[in-house]
Design an enzyme around this catalytic site. Structure first.
Site, PDB file in Angstrom:
ATOM      1  N   LYS A 145       8.414 -39.006 -45.430  1.00 37.32           N
ATOM      2  CA  LYS A 145       8.123 -38.673 -44.183  1.00 37.32           C
ATOM      3  C   LYS A 145       7.967 -37.257 -44.265  1.00 37.32           C
ATOM      4  CE  LYS A 145       9.630 -40.243 -39.599  1.00 37.32           C
ATOM      5  NZ  LYS A 145       8.449 -40.778 -39.035  1.00 37.32           N
ATOM      6  N   GLY A 185      14.204 -32.867 -46.435  1.00 41.09           N
ATOM      7  CA  GLY A 185      13.872 -33.163 -47.891  1.00 41.09           C
ATOM      8  C   GLY A 185      12.528 -32.897 -48.184  1.00 41.09           C
ATOM      9  N   CYS A 186      11.796 -33.518 -47.612  1.00 41.63           N
ATOM     10  CA  CYS A 186      10.222 -33.609 -47.588  1.00 41.63           C
ATOM     11  C   CYS A 186       9.604 -32.331 -47.362  1.00 41.63           C
ATOM     12  CB  CYS A 186       9.747 -34.803 -46.777  1.00 41.63           C
ATOM     13  SG  CYS A 186      10.142 -36.584 -47.208  1.00 41.63           S
ATOM     14  N   THR A 187      10.137 -31.776 -46.536  1.00 40.57           N
ATOM     15  CA  THR A 187       9.619 -30.235 -46.106  1.00 40.57           C
ATOM     16  C   THR A 187       9.855 -29.266 -47.187  1.00 40.57           C
ATOM     17  OG1 THR A 187       9.821 -30.606 -43.770  1.00 40.57           O
ATOM     18  CG2 THR A 187       9.863 -28.357 -44.687  1.00 40.57           C
ATOM     19  N   ALA A 231       7.565 -30.219 -50.126  1.00 42.81           N
ATOM     20  CA  ALA A 231       6.131 -29.837 -50.112  1.00 42.81           C
ATOM     21  C   ALA A 231       5.795 -28.308 -50.130  1.00 42.81           C
ATOM     22  CB  ALA A 231       5.833 -30.327 -48.631  1.00 42.81           C
TER      23      ALA A 231
END
Length: 155
Positions: free
Chosen positions: A39, A44-46, A49
């Site tokens: 998401k 974690g995704c930030t 990325a």
């Protein structure tokens, strides 16, 4: 679906954050780093990325294209890219068909609740469109460097 190293990677056609349609078949001749994440805008995704962002030029120097895939809509991808200055495309897999094709749409558990979602995973697809390497249940710290090293040493 079980994917086999050395076999053709599952084809896909998804809307990208730049408004275009991205097809795996159009990327023949390039190494593709296809990473699935749960998401936009989550911690974690930030981090993942931004790690890919910070190594983007190194991947480009190895003839590699980074593509991030999540079930988020394009509008959310655009905000994520803008907020963090991401120099690569994010693809919208809203019906999670591509995630299913790659075997990363799985049953997850969080605080006692079960739900279907993306298992953080990365796939390296070689210039011929074959699956060269996969990482599943990715731990973010150090992962981008591991993917970069794999391409340097093997492709």
């Amino acid at each position: 679906m079980v994917l086999a190293i050395g076999e053709k990677a599952p084809q896909f056609e998804l809307q990208a954050s730049n408004g275009e349609t991205v097809r795996l078949s159009d990327l023949k001749g390039k190494n593709v780093v296809l990473y699935f994440y749960p998401k936009d805008m989550t911690p974690g995704c930030t981090t993942e990325a931004c790690d890919f962002r910070d190594h983007h030029e190194s991947f480009e120097g190895l003839n590699a294209v980074i593509l991030g895939v999540s079930p988020d809509p394009i509008s959310r991808h655009e905000k994520f890219i803008e907020k963090h200055g991401l120099p690569f495309l994010l693809l919208a897999d809203e019906d999670h068909k591509v995630a299913e094709d790659y075997g990363v749409w799985t049953l997850k558990k969080n605080f006692g609740k079960e739900y279907m979602g993306i298992e953080r995973s990365t796939f390296i697809i070689d210039q011929e469109g074959k699956l060269a390497k996969e990482w599943r249940k990715v731990k973010v710290k150090g992962h981008v460097e591991e993917a970069l090293d794999y391409i340097k040493e093997n492709l």
